[in-house]
Motif scaffolding. Structure first.
Motif, PDB file in Angstrom:
ATOM      1  N   ASP A   1       0.831  -1.214   0.000  1.00 58.15           N
ATOM      2  CA  ASP A   1       0.000   0.000   0.000  1.00 58.15           C
ATOM      3  C   ASP A   1       0.864   1.261   0.000  1.00 58.15           C
ATOM      4  OD1 ASP A   1      -2.293  -1.588   0.102  1.00 58.15           O
ATOM      5  OD2 ASP A   1      -2.304  -1.608   2.304  1.00 58.15           O
ATOM      6  N   GLY A   2       1.918   1.248  -0.799  1.00 60.56           N
ATOM      7  CA  GLY A   2       2.751   2.429  -0.949  1.00 60.56           C
ATOM      8  C   GLY A   2       3.793   2.628   0.134  1.00 60.56           C
ATOM      9  N   ARG A   3       3.894   1.688   1.067  1.00 60.78           N
ATOM     10  CA  ARG A   3       4.846   1.829   2.171  1.00 60.78           C
ATOM     11  C   ARG A   3       5.714   0.574   2.237  1.00 60.78           C
ATOM     12  NH1 ARG A   3       5.681  -0.160   7.169  1.00 60.78           N
ATOM     13  NH2 ARG A   3       6.573   1.253   8.731  1.00 60.78           N
ATOM     14  N   TYR A   4       7.017   0.768   2.435  1.00 56.80           N
ATOM     15  CA  TYR A   4       7.920  -0.368   2.570  1.00 56.80           C
ATOM     16  C   TYR A   4       7.884  -0.925   3.991  1.00 56.80           C
ATOM     17  CZ  TYR A   4      10.116   0.232  -1.990  1.00 56.80           C
ATOM     18  OH  TYR A   4      10.354   0.285  -3.338  1.00 56.80           O
ATOM     19  N   ALA A   5       7.918  -2.242   4.088  1.00 54.73           N
ATOM     20  CA  ALA A   5       8.104  -2.930   5.365  1.00 54.73           C
ATOM     21  C   ALA A   5       9.312  -3.849   5.224  1.00 54.73           C
ATOM     22  CB  ALA A   5       6.872  -3.742   5.740  1.00 54.73           C
ATOM     23  N   ASP A   6      10.077  -3.981   6.298  1.00 56.55           N
ATOM     24  CA  ASP A   6      11.247  -4.852   6.284  1.00 56.55           C
ATOM     25  C   ASP A   6      10.799  -6.286   6.504  1.00 56.55           C
ATOM     26  OD1 ASP A   6      13.403  -3.063   5.793  1.00 56.55           O
ATOM     27  OD2 ASP A   6      13.194  -2.288   7.832  1.00 56.55           O
ATOM     28  N   ILE A   7      11.120  -7.170   5.556  1.00 59.05           N
ATOM     29  CA  ILE A   7      10.632  -8.548   5.611  1.00 59.05           C
ATOM     30  C   ILE A   7      11.768  -9.562   5.727  1.00 59.05           C
ATOM     31  CG2 ILE A   7       8.527  -8.014   4.343  1.00 59.05           C
ATOM     32  CD1 ILE A   7       9.900  -9.306   1.857  1.00 59.05           C
ATOM     33  N   GLY A   8      12.993  -9.104   5.835  1.00 62.73           N
ATOM     34  CA  GLY A   8      14.127 -10.011   5.998  1.00 62.73           C
ATOM     35  C   GLY A   8      14.782  -9.775   7.344  1.00 62.73           C
ATOM     36  N   ALA A   9      16.029  -9.309   7.307  1.00 64.59           N
ATOM     37  CA  ALA A   9      16.701  -8.957   8.554  1.00 64.59           C
ATOM     38  C   ALA A   9      15.876  -7.918   9.306  1.00 64.59           C
ATOM     39  CB  ALA A   9      18.094  -8.405   8.256  1.00 64.59           C
ATOM     40  N   ALA A  10      15.854  -8.039  10.628  1.00 64.17           N
ATOM     41  CA  ALA A  10      15.028  -7.136  11.432  1.00 64.17           C
ATOM     42  C   ALA A  10      15.735  -5.827  11.761  1.00 64.17           C
ATOM     43  CB  ALA A  10      14.606  -7.831  12.728  1.00 64.17           C
ATOM     44  N   TYR A  11      17.072  -5.868  11.843  1.00 68.18           N
ATOM     45  CA  TYR A  11      17.842  -4.691  12.239  1.00 68.18           C
ATOM     46  C   TYR A  11      19.317  -4.994  12.025  1.00 68.18           C
ATOM     47  CZ  TYR A  11      17.935  -7.639  16.425  1.00 68.18           C
ATOM     48  OH  TYR A  11      18.056  -8.718  17.276  1.00 68.18           O
ATOM     49  N   LEU A  12      20.164  -4.007  12.296  1.00 66.93           N
ATOM     50  CA  LEU A  12      21.610  -4.181  12.276  1.00 66.93           C
ATOM     51  C   LEU A  12      22.157  -4.023  13.682  1.00 66.93           C
ATOM     52  CD1 LEU A  12      22.581  -1.692   9.393  1.00 66.93           C
ATOM     53  CD2 LEU A  12      21.785  -4.045   9.138  1.00 66.93           C
ATOM     54  N   VAL A  13      23.186  -4.787  14.002  1.00 64.96           N
ATOM     55  CA  VAL A  13      24.009  -4.554  15.183  1.00 64.96           C
ATOM     56  C   VAL A  13      25.428  -4.323  14.685  1.00 64.96           C
ATOM     57  CG1 VAL A  13      25.011  -5.584  17.267  1.00 64.96           C
ATOM     58  CG2 VAL A  13      22.578  -5.885  16.766  1.00 64.96           C
ATOM     59  N   ALA A  14      26.071  -3.272  15.156  1.00 69.93           N
ATOM     60  CA  ALA A  14      27.399  -2.903  14.661  1.00 69.93           C
ATOM     61  C   ALA A  14      28.366  -2.793  15.833  1.00 69.93           C
ATOM     62  CB  ALA A  14      27.331  -1.579  13.898  1.00 69.93           C
ATOM     63  N   ASP A  15      28.949  -3.939  16.224  1.00 63.13           N
ATOM     64  CA  ASP A  15      29.938  -3.906  17.289  1.00 63.13           C
ATOM     65  C   ASP A  15      31.343  -4.237  16.790  1.00 63.13           C
ATOM     66  OD1 ASP A  15      29.600  -6.628  16.885  1.00 63.13           O
ATOM     67  OD2 ASP A  15      28.554  -6.965  18.778  1.00 63.13           O
ATOM     68  N   ASP A  16      31.490  -4.380  15.479  1.00 60.89           N
ATOM     69  CA  ASP A  16      32.813  -4.476  14.865  1.00 60.89           C
ATOM     70  C   ASP A  16      33.217  -3.082  14.388  1.00 60.89           C
ATOM     71  OD1 ASP A  16      34.980  -6.251  13.270  1.00 60.89           O
ATOM     72  OD2 ASP A  16      34.214  -4.663  11.943  1.00 60.89           O
ATOM     73  N   PRO A  17      34.448  -2.642  14.649  1.00 64.13           N
ATOM     74  CA  PRO A  17      34.826  -1.266  14.293  1.00 64.13           C
ATOM     75  C   PRO A  17      34.663  -0.937  12.813  1.00 64.13           C
ATOM     76  CG  PRO A  17      36.450  -2.232  15.779  1.00 64.13           C
ATOM     77  CD  PRO A  17      35.516  -3.332  15.395  1.00 64.13           C
ATOM     78  N   ASP A  18      35.011  -1.867  11.934  1.00 65.88           N
ATOM     79  CA  ASP A  18      34.910  -1.587  10.505  1.00 65.88           C
ATOM     80  C   ASP A  18      33.453  -1.491  10.063  1.00 65.88           C
ATOM     81  OD1 ASP A  18      37.665  -1.516  10.157  1.00 65.88           O
ATOM     82  OD2 ASP A  18      37.790  -3.678   9.820  1.00 65.88           O
TER      83      ASP A  18
END
Length: 296
Positions: free
Chosen positions: A45-62
């Motif tokens: 309905d014209g809006r994107y929903a995330d259907i794969g990965a739920a989020y990112l976690v970034a605890d590696d420096p790179d």
């Protein structure tokens, strides 16, 4: 050096981006219609929903530096440190989870910008016209391309679990400040994310991920899992309204953790989120590690 990367998910794009930035001639071949793989967003309905990965976690420096670049470009934002845990309904604090206002696939599109990406291009064998070929995909999918023995062994050793995702669009927001929830010891439900909170637009949309057991029972008829997941979410959160339900099947969704950053046999490499703790960050690091090895 001429490199072909097969797969335009986060691992393949990370690899291709690093190679291209170093001046290597690289092309990405993807059987799907869009880049992103499980970094997936779909329009409803014209809006994107995330259907794969739920989020990112970034605890590696790179990877944290990569995410900071996305944040500076307005593509990513810190979402939440708190997830609800069921049974019990208590909030637990963990690492910062990052989300994307434009959907997580927008991050893959950013990595792909300027690359030679050939979409809707299925293969039935490892490309022969390259100095190196990077298979950025689940091991079981790599086996379909008849890879060399070392890659076949590494791919066959991977264990993957399926997931069915249900996008639940409600007439209004009945729930409180949910953000997201881990659901333990449930027969059908594994996680629930408030996609309106995750995306920052307040839309009355929840995204539910099934258990592997439910997905395995409904791999051939994923639509049948939609009402089951909607009912479980409604019962968990005490919702009275009935949502519109859309589903997406991921046959290879969740790998068992691996140890090495990649596998290699001659000119053929295998990378992805099975090489480490299964995360978006792991896939990015695995693809980048292959690029560094090729450049080295």
């Amino acid at each position: 050096m001429d490199v072909v990367v097969v797969g335009a998910g986060i691992a393949g794009l990370s690899c291709a981006r690093a190679l291209a930035d170093a001046g290597v001639r690289v092309r990405v071949v993807e059987r799907g219609r869009v880049v992103g793989g499980r970094l997936a967003s779909k329009r409803y309905d014209g809006r994107y929903a995330d259907i794969g990965a739920a989020y990112l976690v970034a605890d590696d420096p790179d990877f944290a530096a990569q995410v900071a670049g996305w944040q500076a470009a307005g593509l990513a934002r810190p979402w939440t440190e708190s997830f609800r845990v069921y049974p019990g309904g208590r909030d637990a604090t963990g690492p910062v989870r990052w989300a994307a206002p434009g959907g997580l696939r927008s991050l893959a599109a950013d990595l792909a910008a300027g690359l030679d990406v050939r979409l809707s291009t299925p293969l039935d064998a490892v490309p022969a016209d390259a100095d190196a070929v990077v298979l950025a995909m689940p091991g079981p999918q790599a086996l379909r391309l008849a890879p060399p023995p070392g890659i076949a062994t590494a791919g066959a050793a991977q264990t993957w679990h399926p997931v069915i995702v249900a996008v639940l669009r409600y007439p209004l927001r009945e729930w409180d400040d949910l953000r997201g929830a881990f659901v333990n010891d449930h027969p059908v439900l594994a996680t629930v994310c408030d996609d309106g909170d995750r995306r920052g637009d307040g839309a009355p949309v929840l995204v539910a991920h099934s258990t592997a057991e439910l997905a395995a029972r409904h791999l051939n008829s994923p639509e049948a899992a939609g009402p089951i997941l909607a009912g479980a979410v409604g019962e968990l959160l005490g919702l009275s309204a009935k949502p519109e339900v859309s589903v997406h099947r991921w046959t290879f969704a969740q790998p068992e953790p691996g140890e090495a950053p990649y596998a290699v046999d001659g000119r053929v490499w295998l990378c992805g989120d099975a090489f480490g703790r299964p995360r978006v960050q792991t896939a990015w690091l695995s693809g980048r590690s292959v690029a560094q090895a090729l450049l080295g």
